[in-house]
Every structure is written in C-alpha cells, then in structure tokens.
Enzyme design. Sequence first.
Site, PDB file in Angstrom:
ATOM      1  N   LYS A  43     -28.426   8.793 -11.728  1.00 36.12           N
ATOM      2  CA  LYS A  43     -29.100   9.332 -12.260  1.00 36.12           C
ATOM      3  C   LYS A  43     -29.615  10.398 -11.768  1.00 36.12           C
ATOM      4  O   LYS A  43     -29.950  10.424 -10.181  1.00 36.12           O
ATOM      5  CB  LYS A  43     -30.986   8.648 -13.004  1.00 36.12           C
ATOM      6  CG  LYS A  43     -30.123   7.236 -13.302  1.00 36.12           C
ATOM      7  CD  LYS A  43     -29.579   7.714 -14.546  1.00 36.12           C
ATOM      8  CE  LYS A  43     -30.101   7.969 -15.516  1.00 36.12           C
ATOM      9  NZ  LYS A  43     -29.508   8.186 -17.378  1.00 36.12           N
ATOM     10  N   GLY A  80     -35.753  -4.520  31.160  1.00 36.57           N
ATOM     11  CA  GLY A  80     -34.609  -5.346  31.154  1.00 36.57           C
ATOM     12  C   GLY A  80     -34.246  -5.541  32.321  1.00 36.57           C
ATOM     13  O   GLY A  80     -33.159  -6.396  33.227  1.00 36.57           O
ATOM     14  N   MET A  81     -34.078  -4.128  33.216  1.00 36.61           N
ATOM     15  CA  MET A  81     -34.277  -4.680  34.497  1.00 36.61           C
ATOM     16  C   MET A  81     -35.255  -4.757  35.198  1.00 36.61           C
ATOM     17  O   MET A  81     -34.780  -5.642  36.381  1.00 36.61           O
ATOM     18  CB  MET A  81     -33.971  -2.732  35.306  1.00 36.61           C
ATOM     19  CG  MET A  81     -33.625  -2.660  36.754  1.00 36.61           C
ATOM     20  SD  MET A  81     -35.775  -2.243  37.729  1.00 36.61           S
ATOM     21  CE  MET A  81     -34.468  -1.330  39.166  1.00 36.61           C
ATOM     22  N   HIS A 121     -32.143   4.962  31.251  1.00 36.55           N
ATOM     23  CA  HIS A 121     -32.582   4.824  30.134  1.00 36.55           C
ATOM     24  C   HIS A 121     -31.007   5.119  29.546  1.00 36.55           C
ATOM     25  O   HIS A 121     -30.645   6.444  28.722  1.00 36.55           O
ATOM     26  CB  HIS A 121     -33.232   5.120  28.874  1.00 36.55           C
ATOM     27  CG  HIS A 121     -34.377   4.254  28.579  1.00 36.55           C
ATOM     28  ND1 HIS A 121     -34.651   3.096  27.543  1.00 36.55           N
ATOM     29  CD2 HIS A 121     -36.072   4.517  29.314  1.00 36.55           C
ATOM     30  CE1 HIS A 121     -35.554   2.534  28.088  1.00 36.55           C
ATOM     31  NE2 HIS A 121     -36.215   3.370  29.003  1.00 36.55           N
ATOM     32  N   CYS A 141     -34.296  -0.148  31.654  1.00 37.57           N
ATOM     33  CA  CYS A 141     -36.154  -0.090  31.800  1.00 37.57           C
ATOM     34  C   CYS A 141     -36.341  -1.720  32.290  1.00 37.57           C
ATOM     35  O   CYS A 141     -36.318  -2.284  33.234  1.00 37.57           O
ATOM     36  CB  CYS A 141     -36.030   1.016  31.196  1.00 37.57           C
ATOM     37  SG  CYS A 141     -37.763   1.222  31.362  1.00 37.57           S
ATOM     38  N   ARG A 153     -44.424   2.878  33.697  1.00 38.47           N
ATOM     39  CA  ARG A 153     -45.102   2.908  34.424  1.00 38.47           C
ATOM     40  C   ARG A 153     -44.906   2.255  35.906  1.00 38.47           C
ATOM     41  O   ARG A 153     -45.481   2.360  36.938  1.00 38.47           O
ATOM     42  CB  ARG A 153     -46.307   2.706  33.446  1.00 38.47           C
ATOM     43  CG  ARG A 153     -46.298   3.730  32.648  1.00 38.47           C
ATOM     44  CD  ARG A 153     -47.940   3.752  32.076  1.00 38.47           C
ATOM     45  NE  ARG A 153     -48.153   3.981  30.388  1.00 38.47           N
ATOM     46  CZ  ARG A 153     -48.627   5.032  30.789  1.00 38.47           C
ATOM     47  NH1 ARG A 153     -48.622   6.523  31.418  1.00 38.47           N
ATOM     48  NH2 ARG A 153     -48.934   6.413  28.847  1.00 38.47           N
ATOM     49  N   LYS A 203     -31.735  12.518   6.372  1.00 44.25           N
ATOM     50  CA  LYS A 203     -31.295  13.743   6.535  1.00 44.25           C
ATOM     51  C   LYS A 203     -31.402  14.714   8.113  1.00 44.25           C
ATOM     52  O   LYS A 203     -30.465  15.330   7.996  1.00 44.25           O
ATOM     53  CB  LYS A 203     -33.136  14.111   6.010  1.00 44.25           C
ATOM     54  CG  LYS A 203     -33.433  14.142   4.809  1.00 44.25           C
ATOM     55  CD  LYS A 203     -34.533  15.269   4.924  1.00 44.25           C
ATOM     56  CE  LYS A 203     -35.535  15.247   5.765  1.00 44.25           C
ATOM     57  NZ  LYS A 203     -36.177  13.301   5.491  1.00 44.25           N
ATOM     58  N   GLY A 204     -32.097  13.503   9.104  1.00 45.87           N
ATOM     59  CA  GLY A 204     -31.019  13.850  10.507  1.00 45.87           C
ATOM     60  C   GLY A 204     -29.663  13.419  10.418  1.00 45.87           C
ATOM     61  O   GLY A 204     -29.325  15.005  11.194  1.00 45.87           O
ATOM     62  N   GLU A 259     -34.883  20.739   9.875  1.00 44.19           N
ATOM     63  CA  GLU A 259     -34.881  19.446   9.096  1.00 44.19           C
ATOM     64  C   GLU A 259     -36.295  19.387   9.235  1.00 44.19           C
ATOM     65  O   GLU A 259     -36.973  19.436  10.299  1.00 44.19           O
ATOM     66  CB  GLU A 259     -34.689  18.486  10.240  1.00 44.19           C
ATOM     67  CG  GLU A 259     -34.331  17.639   9.265  1.00 44.19           C
ATOM     68  CD  GLU A 259     -34.204  15.738   9.959  1.00 44.19           C
ATOM     69  OE1 GLU A 259     -33.625  16.053  11.148  1.00 44.19           O
ATOM     70  OE2 GLU A 259     -34.674  15.111   8.849  1.00 44.19           O
ATOM     71  N   GLU A 303     -28.428   5.274  27.595  1.00 45.57           N
ATOM     72  CA  GLU A 303     -28.826   4.903  26.437  1.00 45.57           C
ATOM     73  C   GLU A 303     -28.899   6.560  25.302  1.00 45.57           C
ATOM     74  O   GLU A 303     -27.490   7.349  24.400  1.00 45.57           O
ATOM     75  CB  GLU A 303     -29.138   4.163  25.013  1.00 45.57           C
ATOM     76  CG  GLU A 303     -30.560   3.810  25.369  1.00 45.57           C
ATOM     77  CD  GLU A 303     -31.283   3.863  26.766  1.00 45.57           C
ATOM     78  OE1 GLU A 303     -31.098   3.110  27.887  1.00 45.57           O
ATOM     79  OE2 GLU A 303     -32.550   3.286  25.933  1.00 45.57           O
TER      80      GLU A 303
END
Length: 548
Positions: free
Chosen positions: A189, A392-393, A520, A390, A475, A19-20, A143, A522
């Site tokens: 169907k 990962g850093m 982030h 994050c 945090r 849907k998104g 939505e 990304e």
Amino acid sequence: MTRQKYIFVAGGVMSGVGKGIATASIGKILQSKGFKVTAIKIDPYINVDAGTMNPIEHGEIFVTDDGTECDQDLGNYERFLDETLTSDNYLTTGRVYQAVINKERKLGYHGRCVEVVPDIPNEVITRIKKVAKKTKADFILIEIGGTVGEYQNSLFLEAARMLKISEPNNVLFILISYLPIPENIGEMKTKPTQTSVRLLNEAGIQPDIILGRSSLPLDALRKKKLSISCSVVKENIISAPDVKSIYEIPINFEKEHLGNQILKKFGLKAKTHQFKNWQNLVKTIKSNKKIVKIGIVGKYFESGQFILLDSYLSVIEAIKHAAWYFKFEPDIYWLSSANYEGKNSIKCLKELKNYDGIIVPGGFGPRGINGKINAIKFCRENKIPYLGLCLGMQLAVIEFARNVCHLKNANSTEFVTKKIQYPIIDIMPEQKKLLRIKAYGGTMRLGAYSCQISPNTISAKAYNLLEVSERHRHRYELNNNFREILEQHNMVIAGINPKSNLVEIIELKNHPFFVGVQFHPEYKSRPLNPHPLFKEFIKSAIRKHHHN
Ligand code: GLN
C-alpha cells in the site's frame, strides 16, 4: 560560492524503518564515487545527550572519541563511512535550546527578542554549517530523527526548509518511508507514504527522492503511483526492501542508481567508482556457512514480551566484523544474567559449555551482577573464551578476587552502599564529587584515552602495538591497592593508562582467551577493519568450536 551539498533525510509513516542505516548507505555510495562525506544526526528529544537514558528505552549509547554520549546512528555512520565523528555531528533539541539560551544570557542577540522561529532553526543551520566548515566534506548528510508530522521535529524541518531557500542548488531532501503489505490484503500500500509527503509539503518541503522501505521491492505500478501522487520522477522512487545484512543496503541502492540520481540533481559526476571491497564484504557475508556460537550475558534486552537487541548494537556488529574476517557467520545468543543465579543456575551454567565464546558487555547498577559473576567463573574454570567489556572486566576482577585470591567479600562500591572490606572496584575520586552533587549528565570518564600494553600478552599480540587509544564510559575502576594481590595470583595487568595509572586491560594465563577491558573496543570496530581484540577472541572461539 560554496560547493558543499546538504542532503536531509527524514522519515515517513513510522519510526524504525532504518533511517540511520539508509543515511549511512547514501553516504557510502557517494563516498565510493570519490566524494568526502560526513553525517549529522538530529534527535528531537530534550535530553542534551543520550548518556542519561536507559538503554532499553533508547538503545545503545554510542561514544565518540571526543567523549560524546550519543545516538547509535553515529555508530552506523562511523562503521559505514569509516570516519571518526565528533560532538558536532550530533544535535538534540536540548543541545540547540541550551545553546540559544546561553547565547541570550550573554547578550548574544544584542537585546532583541529571541524567538523559537527563526532563532532555533537558525541555530540548527549554524551548527550544520560548522560541521561543513570543519570537515570540508563535499556532502553533509543530515538525518532528522522521528517521523514527519510530529510536533517534535518540526523545527528541524523548518531549518532544512530555510537552508534550501538560501542555497537552492545545494540542498536535497530524501524521504524514507514505509510501505506496508497488510496480510489480509496481500498488496503493497502506498497511501501512508502519500500522506507523509503531504505532511512534508505542509512544512514547505518537497522531497526530491523517496526511498520506499518494505518487506519486498517496489514494483513498477507502486513506483508509478507514488511518482504521480507525490510529484517525484519515477527514477527517484527507490526501492529499499528488507535485506539479510544491513551492509547490503548500499549495494541495493546502487542497483537502483540512487548515487547517480543524487549527483544528477546537483549537476555533478562521479569521480571514481571504488566499491570492490564493500562488494566483496557482502559476498563473504552471504556465502558464509561455518558458524561460531557466541553468547552475550546481559540484562538490557528484555522489553516486556519482546527481545530488544539495540542495547548492544556495537558489540553485535564488532562480533560480526571479526567473524566475517575469518569467513565465519556468528550465531549470537542472548543469555539473561538472571539464568545464572538462583534455582536453575547450575543447569544453565553447564549449558555455557555449548558456546564457543562468552561476552559480558557494559552495564550499570547491581541487578544481574551475581548471575554474570557466576557465568564468568564458569568460563574461567572451563576454559571458555571470555571477553569482558567494561563492566564485564570489573566483574571478572571481582570473581577472581573472591574465588582465586580468597577475598571473600570483594565487590564494587557501585553495588553496595555500606562499607565493604575489599572494594576491589572503586569509584574514581573525581567521580565521587560529581555524584554527590548529582552531576550525572556527560560526566563519566568518557571518550578516548591512551592505553599502554605490556609486551608478551594476548593484547600485545592482538593489537601488534604497545600503545593504543580506546573509548571509555565509566565511573568505577580497578582499585590499585589490590593490584599486587591480583598479580600474585597470576592475573596479568596487560594494559594501563600511562598518565593516571588506571588499569585498562586484565588477562589470565593458562586460558585460551580470557581478557577484560575497561574500555569499549566495540565502538571502534569497522566492517572492513575489525577490532583486534574481537578478532583474537573470535579466533579462539573458532578454535574451541573445532575442538568440540
Ligand atoms: N558501571 C560501571 C562503571 O561505571 C561499568 C560501566 C560500563 O560498563 N560502561 O564503571
């Protein structure tokens, strides 16, 4: 009289039919016809936001510039529409009830009895209208999460129905439904979709358009059947078969004339037709043959017997955007952090050499930490391109402190409760207070903060800017008491927040690409505008690929 149009998208038969993406795609085609579009996601859960949910259950927690922790569909909308959305674009049952109750406590209803109906749907409408007013969009897509017939989302359907009554010419309903092809029958169907339309009808809503999701396109017979049984003209039964890449979906919808059908319903005409860039992108995606192999070391993808990729959705998309920019297709591998600790870890670590680049994405809590640290050490020592996001850093800093600066017990105060000798990653002072009073919801360091970049660094080269704004969700932070010793050992502090002096980016010299970011990136990557850091990471992964 307002000319703003509202399109409600609801789902039939089952969840997970896209849907998104369908909502984002409808937005994209209306945008390509010269209209301003915005989108709202309604999630029927009680949670006020998605921030307190486990990603395995909820999927990725997306974060907007204004620091809202929300559903990943807002990420889809931002990527497709290339728009920046806000807290207003996200509604949950919790948010709506909270607002109504707060208003009641302040005598906002002037002493009358406040009731679920109509006060809750009215609050929903108020919020939708607020977005319309603020964005001045021609089309507001809404939505409605969940599936029609569910108790949970009925008040949102009620809001949609009520808005249609007050503005009959400005509201349109789209049902996105699923048509199964059971293996033993071998035929597509339509009955479950017919039943879903009946359920919508019971809620007082007649869909104007049906999007038929299935593994295959709908044939003429299926369209006719649905048209007759659901009272929707054939032209408005739109086929939405499975595709290789989600970015193809707007193009498929266009082939079925969905955009013009919507405009026709509203008595509007396309102003332009600007679809070339998107079409070229899809052409590139389909024709890419060269492969770059990226490994993601994480822990949020095992769900019983299944692998769930939703937890890292924006990371996956950002990798794809960057790879496509170079006309490569990324092969993304899910590497469980558990592989890199304990018995088989030496063998698994060696296998990391087979990847062109490794990412350790965001995460919380101590599980899997040691495996990730071992994988990062291997990338550092073996010059494998590494991007830490994050957590990962933070882990890259811990690894460096332990193994390069010889601070043996360096750790993050997130992972150990007792006092540690070298709290190289430490909780931010204001966060400490919040955790003490269990104020977990919506209290992390969230959303956009500025980052000043040091010249002559990988990041400066990638961004080609010395000040950027990126989104956060954490945090803990690099403890500035240890900055000097890290720098003495040649870790580069490549980005800091100019106000708080928090470290935002670390890099290593003498490595093809080793970058860790407290934020982030990304979240801000867009298909036609990949994120600079992901681009630089993929560029160096491609270089490694050629050297292999
Ligand atoms: N758990 C870490 C923190 O809270 C990292 C968070 C993240 O990766 N998003 O600081």
